[in-house]
Design an enzyme around this catalytic site. Structure first.
Site, mmCIF file in Angstrom:
data_model
loop_
_atom_site.group_PDB
_atom_site.id
_atom_site.type_symbol
_atom_site.label_atom_id
_atom_site.label_comp_id
_atom_site.label_asym_id
_atom_site.label_seq_id
_atom_site.Cartn_x
_atom_site.Cartn_y
_atom_site.Cartn_z
ATOM 1 N N CYS A 329 -7.252 -5.414 7.901
ATOM 2 C CA CYS A 329 -8.646 -5.336 7.483
ATOM 3 C C CYS A 329 -9.579 -6.382 8.091
ATOM 4 C CB CYS A 329 -8.754 -5.391 5.974
ATOM 5 S SG CYS A 329 -7.443 -4.520 5.153
ATOM 6 N N ARG A 358 4.856 -9.104 6.761
ATOM 7 C CA ARG A 358 4.794 -9.608 5.391
ATOM 8 C C ARG A 358 6.149 -10.183 5.043
ATOM 9 N NH1 ARG A 358 1.679 -4.532 2.456
ATOM 10 N NH2 ARG A 358 -0.124 -4.591 3.845
ATOM 11 N N GLN A 376 0.955 -0.144 10.242
ATOM 12 C CA GLN A 376 0.183 0.660 9.300
ATOM 13 C C GLN A 376 -0.734 1.569 10.082
ATOM 14 O OE1 GLN A 376 -1.804 -2.205 6.756
ATOM 15 N NE2 GLN A 376 -0.776 -1.292 5.009
ATOM 16 N N ASP A 378 -3.687 2.496 9.758
ATOM 17 C CA ASP A 378 -4.873 2.127 9.016
ATOM 18 C C ASP A 378 -6.116 2.811 9.550
ATOM 19 O OD1 ASP A 378 -5.778 0.510 7.049
ATOM 20 O OD2 ASP A 378 -5.019 -1.324 7.981
ATOM 21 N N HIS A 380 -10.499 2.145 8.663
ATOM 22 C CA HIS A 380 -11.592 1.714 7.791
ATOM 23 C C HIS A 380 -12.756 2.643 8.047
ATOM 24 C CE1 HIS A 380 -9.237 -2.124 8.131
ATOM 25 N NE2 HIS A 380 -9.245 -1.869 6.838
ATOM 26 N N LYS A 459 -9.140 3.929 -6.360
ATOM 27 C CA LYS A 459 -8.351 4.439 -5.232
ATOM 28 C C LYS A 459 -7.701 5.772 -5.567
ATOM 29 C CE LYS A 459 -4.110 2.116 -6.617
ATOM 30 N NZ LYS A 459 -2.839 1.560 -6.209
ATOM 31 N N HIS A 505 -10.418 1.671 2.891
ATOM 32 C CA HIS A 505 -9.209 1.543 3.702
ATOM 33 C C HIS A 505 -8.420 2.802 3.406
ATOM 34 C CE1 HIS A 505 -9.587 -2.936 3.135
ATOM 35 N NE2 HIS A 505 -9.933 -2.563 1.932
HETATM 36 ZN ZN LIG Z 1 -7.903 -2.327 5.346
#
Ligand SMILES: [Zn+2]
Ligand SMILES: [Zn+2]
Length: 638
Positions: A329, A358, A376, A378, A380, A459, A505
């Site tokens: 992000c 992580r 990921q 991902d 945005h 979410k 996200h």
């Molecule tokens: Zn994000």
């Protein structure tokens, strides 16, 4: 008289002195026989509990999911009783029901699976005798006296705040317990001990080591058989085992929890990402890429430094602190913030297949399912408030297209504002209503988890269902009111005023590594043609045909197929068997006849064979099957 209100709102009057069983019998004797317990004013209690005054009653039958927990916890009592019969020195601790069964932690000599038969046999004696479970309430001091020789129970009793303590007895066995329990042991129609492992009292390594004996129980033998079959099937499909057998990936001590992908694994990986890019381009996304390592100041700004640091890997470069990104992000926020945006530019859909790290405890690492480094998928999306519904709907449709391609069904869950949250009431209303409107427009039923959202926004979670019926949360669409604020993101609206964009996200695969693992198990390693690392194997039936087979192979390879030639001097049967074990979707055998007639014998993984397929027909069928990313394996069925 007592008024009983049923779940459907009906009210029925009864004489005083009734129990749940009487209520059940008033419906029918047959129904009563399937009742396990009841919810009395929403509190689960035993079926033989007296109903002293007007109440709401919901009878819990063997069909209700909670009944299985009651059954299994009761089976834990029965197992503890059996263990005490067989092992005189055993001291009991606790025995809860868990996801797929129950366990009991017992301080006793080590046992192994070889001891299960005799424990089960002892349990079955109690089950056959249909011994009733009886509840009784005693004072704390009575309980202490009763358990004077049971150190763990004494410890638990002394910690209880309550003045009275409930006990459950069946036959010669009594346990501290809140209940409820099944009416009698005969409700346990099928029971099986599954495994034994060590556990520490209070999960504390300085305390006594206990034997944790796991078991499971069902209301019918058939359900147990189905469950055991499911376990067998899941074991066969285990992605760690198949990952080695099919030469897809491995793990090494030099980087625990970080997978190494082999050439065949990467071939599948690329199929997943090529497909992902194709769908995302079509859906109007742009792709970005941000660095893996970013300065501490950025992580302080995004809040990760304060809230997530224990999971982040850090490094010192030129005396500056850097962190390896655990999420994509902040990089994405920097990109958006680089230049001014007009309301006309929105929405911006910026995707990134980002590699994140992580730090997970080594004990929780599990194949590709739980790793320390993963990608990921991902994206945005930055938008105006009036675009929320349409954008979320667009994501839901994309989710549907992508999961359907893999034959995965899914269900949706909406999580709303939690108690601790940032943002105004108005913001929460706008965003939550936006998600709801999109879900309603999408038209599939969804579940609402009140108060389960993140502190920074509501979410939608997407749970897929694999071929074994297991569900996995993969996709998520999260609205975020925090990051745009922290990074001071803006756009200029029609009135030339600065506004904060709405940002989400979203991921669809989630972790690409984990999704890969799920697919290995979903397909049991038999990937559809478009994903298979080797799509076609050519098997010349003798050495003289090798060069012709190789010419055919080159022709197929140039047309875009992933091929292999098995030119070993082995019998055809052996080569076919090996190709099947390698899950190669198309197995071509080439003999003199095929050479002369420029044709192929095509064997598909479902066991069908077709002779005399021309090169042209083969290519056309295989390539269109791949182009359309079809899932069936029998593409050459006449
Ligand atoms: Zn994000
Ligand atoms: Zn109990």
């Amino acid at each position: 008289m007592v008024n009983i209100t049923f779940p459907d709102g009906n009210i029925k009057r009864f004489e005083d002195g009734l129990t749940g069983l009487d209520v059940a019998k008033s419906i029918s004797e047959g129904f009563a026989r399937n009742c396990v317990a009841m919810a009395l004013n929403s509190k689960p209690v035993d079926l033989n509990t007296m109903i002293a005054e007007d109440a709401e009653v919901r009878l819990i039958t063997t069909k209700d999911p909670e009944a299985l927990h009651i059954l299994r916890h009761s089976a834990a009592h029965v197992m503890a009783q059996a263990v005490l019969h067989l092992y005189k020195d055993a001291k009991l601790t606790i025995g809860p029901s868990v996801e797929d069964g129950f366990y009991y932690d017992i301080d006793m000599e080590p046992v192994s699976e070889e001891d299960f038969d005799k424990i089960e046999a002892e349990m079955k004696k109690a089950i056959k005798a249909k011994i009733p479970f009886e509840r009784r309430v005693v004072s704390k001091s009575e309980a202490m006296a009763l358990y004077k020789d049971e150190p763990y129970k004494l410890e638990m009793i002394s910690e209880l705040q309550d003045e009275t303590i409930s006990l459950y007895q069946h036959g010669d066995f009594t346990d501290l317990c809140r209940g409820p329990h099944i009416p009698h042991t005969g409700f346990i129609k099928a029971v099986k001990l599954m495994k034994v492992s060590g556990a520490y009292w209070r999960a504390d390594q300085t305390k006594a080591q206990l034997q944790r004996i796991y078991g499971t129980a069902f209301f019918s033998k058939k359900e147990l058989d189905e469950y055991l079959h499911f376990l067998e099937e899941a074991k066969k499909r285990n992605h760690r085992k198949l990952g080695i057998a099919l030469d897809l990936f491995s793990f090494h001590d030099e980087a625990p929890g970080m997978p190494f992908f082999h050439p065949k694994g990467i071939s599948i990986w690329n199929c997943l990402l090529d497909y992902w890019r194709e769908e995302h381009t079509r859906a109007g996304y742009v792709e970005t890429k941000t660095p893996i390592m970013l300065n501490r100041s950025l992580w302080e700004k995004s809040g990760h430094w304060d809230n997530y640091r224990e999971n982040m890997y850090t490094s010192l470069v030129d005396e500056q602190e850097y962190a390896i990104k655990p999420m994509n992000c902040p990089g994405g926020m920097l990109l958006y913030g680089m230049k001014p945006h007009s309301y006309k530019d929105l929405p911006i859909r910026a995707a990134e297949i980002g590699l994140v790290h992580r730090h997970e405890l080594s004990g929780v690492l599990s194949g590709l399912f739980r790793v320390r480094a993963f990608h990921q998928d991902d994206a945005h999306i930055f938008m105006r408030p009036d675009q929320i519904e349409k954008e979320i709907l667009g994501v839901l449709k994309l989710v549907n297209r992508i999961y359907s391609t893999f034959g995965l069904g899914f269900h949706l869950e909406l999580s709303t504002r939690p108690e601790k949250s940032i943002g105004t009431d108005q913001q929460w209303q706008l965003t939550t209503e936006g998600l709801k409107a999109a879900l309603d427009a999408y038209g599939q039923d969804y579940k609402i988890n009140e108060g389960d959202g993140a502190f920074y926004g509501p979410k939608i979670d997407v749970h897929i269902k694999d071929a074994l019926g297991r569900t996995w949360q993969c996709g998520t669409i999260q609205l975020d009111m925090s990051q745009p604020e922290r990074f001071n993101l803006s756009y200029i609206d029609q009135n030339n005023e600065k506004q904060r964009p709405i940002m989400i996200h979203r991921v669809i695969y989630g972790s690409v590594e984990r999704f890969f693992g799920i697919l290995i198990e979903h397909f049991a390693g038999k990937f559809p043609l478009w994903m298979a690392p080797v799509q076609v194997v050519l098997l010349p039936i003798n050495d003289d045909l090798v060069s012709h087979a190789n010419e055919v192979r080159i022709m197929l390879e140039r047309a875009g197929l992933r091929t292999e030639l098995d030119d070993r001097t082995e019998s055809l049967n052996k080569k076919v068997r090996d190709a099947q074990l390698g899950n190669i979707p198309l197995i071509l055998t080439i003999g003199d006849k095929e050479k002369k007639s420029e044709s192929l014998s095509v064997r598909t993984l479902d066991g069908n064979v077709r002779f005399g397929v021309s090169h042209e027909e083969f290519l056309e069928k295989a390539l269109s099957h791949i182009r359309e990313r079809k899932l069936d394996l029998n593409l050459f069925l006449a």
